[in-house]
Scaffold this motif. Structure first.
Motif, PDB file in Angstrom:
ATOM      1  N   LYS A  61       0.813  -1.216   0.000  1.00  0.00           N
ATOM      2  CA  LYS A  61       0.000   0.000   0.000  1.00  0.00           C
ATOM      3  C   LYS A  61       0.848   1.268   0.000  1.00  0.00           C
ATOM      4  O   LYS A  61       0.523   2.237  -0.681  1.00  0.00           O
ATOM      5  N   SER A  62       1.923   1.254   0.753  1.00  0.00           N
ATOM      6  CA  SER A  62       2.720   2.475   0.895  1.00  0.00           C
ATOM      7  C   SER A  62       3.643   2.724  -0.298  1.00  0.00           C
ATOM      8  O   SER A  62       3.878   3.872  -0.691  1.00  0.00           O
ATOM      9  N   ASP A  63       4.185   1.660  -0.877  1.00  0.00           N
ATOM     10  CA  ASP A  63       5.125   1.803  -1.989  1.00  0.00           C
ATOM     11  C   ASP A  63       5.051   0.548  -2.850  1.00  0.00           C
ATOM     12  O   ASP A  63       5.973  -0.271  -2.869  1.00  0.00           O
ATOM     13  N   PRO A  64       3.930   0.378  -3.588  1.00  0.00           N
ATOM     14  CA  PRO A  64       3.741  -0.876  -4.333  1.00  0.00           C
ATOM     15  C   PRO A  64       4.841  -1.182  -5.334  1.00  0.00           C
ATOM     16  O   PRO A  64       5.206  -2.343  -5.506  1.00  0.00           O
ATOM     17  N   GLN A  65       5.402  -0.159  -5.983  1.00  0.00           N
ATOM     18  CA  GLN A  65       6.435  -0.428  -6.969  1.00  0.00           C
ATOM     19  C   GLN A  65       7.677  -1.029  -6.318  1.00  0.00           C
ATOM     20  O   GLN A  65       8.353  -1.874  -6.918  1.00  0.00           O
ATOM     21  N   ARG A  66       7.961  -0.606  -5.108  1.00  0.00           N
ATOM     22  CA  ARG A  66       9.097  -1.196  -4.385  1.00  0.00           C
ATOM     23  C   ARG A  66       8.851  -2.680  -4.140  1.00  0.00           C
ATOM     24  O   ARG A  66       9.756  -3.511  -4.302  1.00  0.00           O
ATOM     25  N   TYR A  67       7.614  -3.013  -3.775  1.00  0.00           N
ATOM     26  CA  TYR A  67       7.236  -4.401  -3.549  1.00  0.00           C
ATOM     27  C   TYR A  67       7.318  -5.197  -4.848  1.00  0.00           C
ATOM     28  O   TYR A  67       7.900  -6.283  -4.891  1.00  0.00           O
ATOM     29  N   TYR A  68       6.742  -4.654  -5.934  1.00  0.00           N
ATOM     30  CA  TYR A  68       6.765  -5.357  -7.217  1.00  0.00           C
ATOM     31  C   TYR A  68       8.200  -5.571  -7.699  1.00  0.00           C
ATOM     32  O   TYR A  68       8.527  -6.633  -8.244  1.00  0.00           O
ATOM     33  N   SER A  69       9.048  -4.571  -7.513  1.00  0.00           N
ATOM     34  CA  SER A  69      10.436  -4.683  -7.958  1.00  0.00           C
ATOM     35  C   SER A  69      11.183  -5.767  -7.192  1.00  0.00           C
ATOM     36  O   SER A  69      12.003  -6.503  -7.762  1.00  0.00           O
ATOM     37  N   ALA A  70      10.884  -5.870  -5.897  1.00  0.00           N
ATOM     38  CA  ALA A  70      11.515  -6.904  -5.079  1.00  0.00           C
ATOM     39  C   ALA A  70      11.111  -8.292  -5.572  1.00  0.00           C
ATOM     40  O   ALA A  70      11.936  -9.209  -5.659  1.00  0.00           O
ATOM     41  N   VAL A  71       9.839  -8.429  -5.929  1.00  0.00           N
ATOM     42  CA  VAL A  71       9.346  -9.697  -6.456  1.00  0.00           C
ATOM     43  C   VAL A  71       9.999  -9.998  -7.804  1.00  0.00           C
ATOM     44  O   VAL A  71      10.433 -11.119  -8.069  1.00  0.00           O
ATOM     45  N   ASP A  72      10.086  -8.995  -8.657  1.00  0.00           N
ATOM     46  CA  ASP A  72      10.669  -9.179  -9.988  1.00  0.00           C
ATOM     47  C   ASP A  72      12.115  -9.622  -9.905  1.00  0.00           C
ATOM     48  O   ASP A  72      12.566 -10.469 -10.684  1.00  0.00           O
ATOM     49  N   ARG A  73      12.857  -9.075  -8.957  1.00  0.00           N
ATOM     50  CA  ARG A  73      14.267  -9.449  -8.808  1.00  0.00           C
ATOM     51  C   ARG A  73      14.404 -10.918  -8.436  1.00  0.00           C
ATOM     52  O   ARG A  73      15.376 -11.575  -8.804  1.00  0.00           O
ATOM     53  N   VAL A  74      13.435 -11.439  -7.705  1.00  0.00           N
ATOM     54  CA  VAL A  74      13.477 -12.841  -7.318  1.00  0.00           C
ATOM     55  C   VAL A  74      13.109 -13.746  -8.496  1.00  0.00           C
ATOM     56  O   VAL A  74      13.707 -14.800  -8.704  1.00  0.00           O
ATOM     57  N   LEU A  75      12.148 -13.324  -9.288  1.00  0.00           N
ATOM     58  CA  LEU A  75      11.704 -14.128 -10.415  1.00  0.00           C
ATOM     59  C   LEU A  75      12.709 -14.181 -11.558  1.00  0.00           C
ATOM     60  O   LEU A  75      12.852 -15.199 -12.237  1.00  0.00           O
ATOM     61  N   GLU A  76      13.415 -13.094 -11.772  1.00  0.00           N
ATOM     62  CA  GLU A  76      14.242 -12.921 -12.966  1.00  0.00           C
ATOM     63  C   GLU A  76      15.252 -14.042 -13.224  1.00  0.00           C
ATOM     64  O   GLU A  76      15.421 -14.462 -14.374  1.00  0.00           O
ATOM     65  N   PRO A  77      15.936 -14.582 -12.200  1.00  0.00           N
ATOM     66  CA  PRO A  77      16.969 -15.576 -12.502  1.00  0.00           C
ATOM     67  C   PRO A  77      16.454 -16.876 -13.094  1.00  0.00           C
ATOM     68  O   PRO A  77      17.213 -17.586 -13.763  1.00  0.00           O
ATOM     69  N   VAL A  78      15.201 -17.236 -12.843  1.00  0.00           N
ATOM     70  CA  VAL A  78      14.724 -18.555 -13.238  1.00  0.00           C
ATOM     71  C   VAL A  78      13.651 -18.521 -14.314  1.00  0.00           C
ATOM     72  O   VAL A  78      13.614 -19.371 -15.194  1.00  0.00           O
ATOM     73  N   VAL A  79      12.774 -17.543 -14.289  1.00  0.00           N
ATOM     74  CA  VAL A  79      11.653 -17.516 -15.238  1.00  0.00           C
ATOM     75  C   VAL A  79      12.107 -16.961 -16.584  1.00  0.00           C
ATOM     76  O   VAL A  79      12.679 -15.874 -16.654  1.00  0.00           O
ATOM     77  N   ASP A  80      11.837 -17.696 -17.656  1.00  0.00           N
ATOM     78  CA  ASP A  80      12.196 -17.244 -19.001  1.00  0.00           C
ATOM     79  C   ASP A  80      11.031 -16.431 -19.563  1.00  0.00           C
ATOM     80  O   ASP A  80      10.199 -16.935 -20.327  1.00  0.00           O
ATOM     81  N   PHE A  81      10.977 -15.157 -19.193  1.00  0.00           N
ATOM     82  CA  PHE A  81       9.866 -14.299 -19.607  1.00  0.00           C
ATOM     83  C   PHE A  81       9.814 -14.137 -21.128  1.00  0.00           C
ATOM     84  O   PHE A  81       8.725 -14.078 -21.705  1.00  0.00           O
ATOM     85  N   ASP A  82      10.970 -14.061 -21.781  1.00  0.00           N
ATOM     86  CA  ASP A  82      10.995 -13.897 -23.237  1.00  0.00           C
ATOM     87  C   ASP A  82      10.346 -15.091 -23.923  1.00  0.00           C
ATOM     88  O   ASP A  82       9.515 -14.932 -24.828  1.00  0.00           O
ATOM     89  N   PHE A  83      10.706 -16.289 -23.495  1.00  0.00           N
ATOM     90  CA  PHE A  83      10.158 -17.508 -24.089  1.00  0.00           C
ATOM     91  C   PHE A  83       8.650 -17.583 -23.854  1.00  0.00           C
ATOM     92  O   PHE A  83       7.878 -17.889 -24.769  1.00  0.00           O
ATOM     93  N   ILE A  84       8.217 -17.301 -22.615  1.00  0.00           N
ATOM     94  CA  ILE A  84       6.797 -17.380 -22.286  1.00  0.00           C
ATOM     95  C   ILE A  84       6.004 -16.359 -23.086  1.00  0.00           C
ATOM     96  O   ILE A  84       4.929 -16.663 -23.619  1.00  0.00           O
ATOM     97  N   ALA A  85       6.521 -15.137 -23.177  1.00  0.00           N
ATOM     98  CA  ALA A  85       5.799 -14.084 -23.892  1.00  0.00           C
ATOM     99  C   ALA A  85       5.644 -14.424 -25.368  1.00  0.00           C
ATOM    100  O   ALA A  85       4.579 -14.195 -25.955  1.00  0.00           O
ATOM    101  N   ARG A  86       6.685 -14.983 -25.985  1.00  0.00           N
ATOM    102  CA  ARG A  86       6.574 -15.395 -27.394  1.00  0.00           C
ATOM    103  C   ARG A  86       5.522 -16.487 -27.550  1.00  0.00           C
ATOM    104  O   ARG A  86       4.752 -16.490 -28.528  1.00  0.00           O
TER     105      ARG A  86
END
Length: 216
Positions: A61-86
């Motif tokens: 609630k106070s800083d959602p982008q900070r929360y989302y960014s923290a989550v994204d940093r955790v996901l990035e090493p393993v999830v192949d977003f490029d492959f999934i999006a294609r």
């Protein structure tokens, strides 16, 4: 106990949130080498990630982008977003320019992470276990089965992971209680193309929440 009876929310929305939550539970690793066992990887990181969720959700609630960014940093090493999006774009990926593909990947990733982060912010305690873990596979593709127990009920998840040329395991799809999320998103993209008739408009209007609502 059925999750829908507990919350009264759209059942596919609950499935999507649970899938994204368990997807994150598989992703806490700075790097995944070829020597690592994907079963052990998913099983071993779950409790650590639950702590990450609890420690960061206070910013929703106070800083959602900070929360989302923290989550994204955790996901990035393993999830192949490029492959999934294609894959989500399906045959329309051939029609898209490189710039459009890049914009959709960014929009898809941003919305998926935000949807996940909102969905799991209230998840307190979970019991997560890999079903029938095996030895490290010899091939480059594996399905890892997992059960997630929470107050909402029991969720069964199948992850599809592939090993890339660098020897890293990457998550490319999730099947949740029989619902193939990759196919679900691809169907949504195709429907959006029929509605808008324009890739740029589909990208501008993309929403994971719309997927949950429209395919239920």
């Amino acid at each position: 106990m059925n999750a829908n009876s507990v919350t009264g929310r759209n059942p596919l929305t609950l499935l999507l949130q649970a899938a994204l939550c368990t997807l994150l539970l598989s992703a806490w690793a700075p790097a995944v080498s070829a020597a690592q066992n994907p079963y052990t990887l998913i099983e071993g990181v779950s409790q650590d990630l639950l702590g990450v969720i609890r420690s960061n959700s206070s910013y929703l609630k106070s800083d959602p982008q900070r929360y989302y960014s923290a989550v994204d940093r955790v996901l990035e090493p393993v999830v192949d977003f490029d492959f999934i999006a294609r894959g989500v774009m399906g045959s329309y990926a051939k029609q898209a320019t490189a710039a459009q593909q890049s914009r959709f990947t960014s929009a898809f990733r941003r919305d998926l992470v935000a949807t996940f982060a909102r969905g799991v912010a209230s998840f307190g305690e979970m019991d997560v276990r890999v079903v029938n873990p095996g030895s490290a596979p010899k091939g480059n593709r594996v399905n890892v089965l997992q059960e997630v127990r929470s107050k909402e009920g029991i969720t069964k998840v199948s992850y599809t992971l592939v090993r890339n040329r660098a020897g890293q395991w990457k998550l490319i799809n999730v099947i949740l209680n029989g619902v193939n999320l990759g196919k679900t998103f691809r169907s949504q993209f195709a429907q959006a193309m029929q509605t808008h008739g324009d890739i740029d408009k589909v990208i501008a209007n993309w929403s994971a929440d719309q997927v949950a609502d429209q395919v239920s």
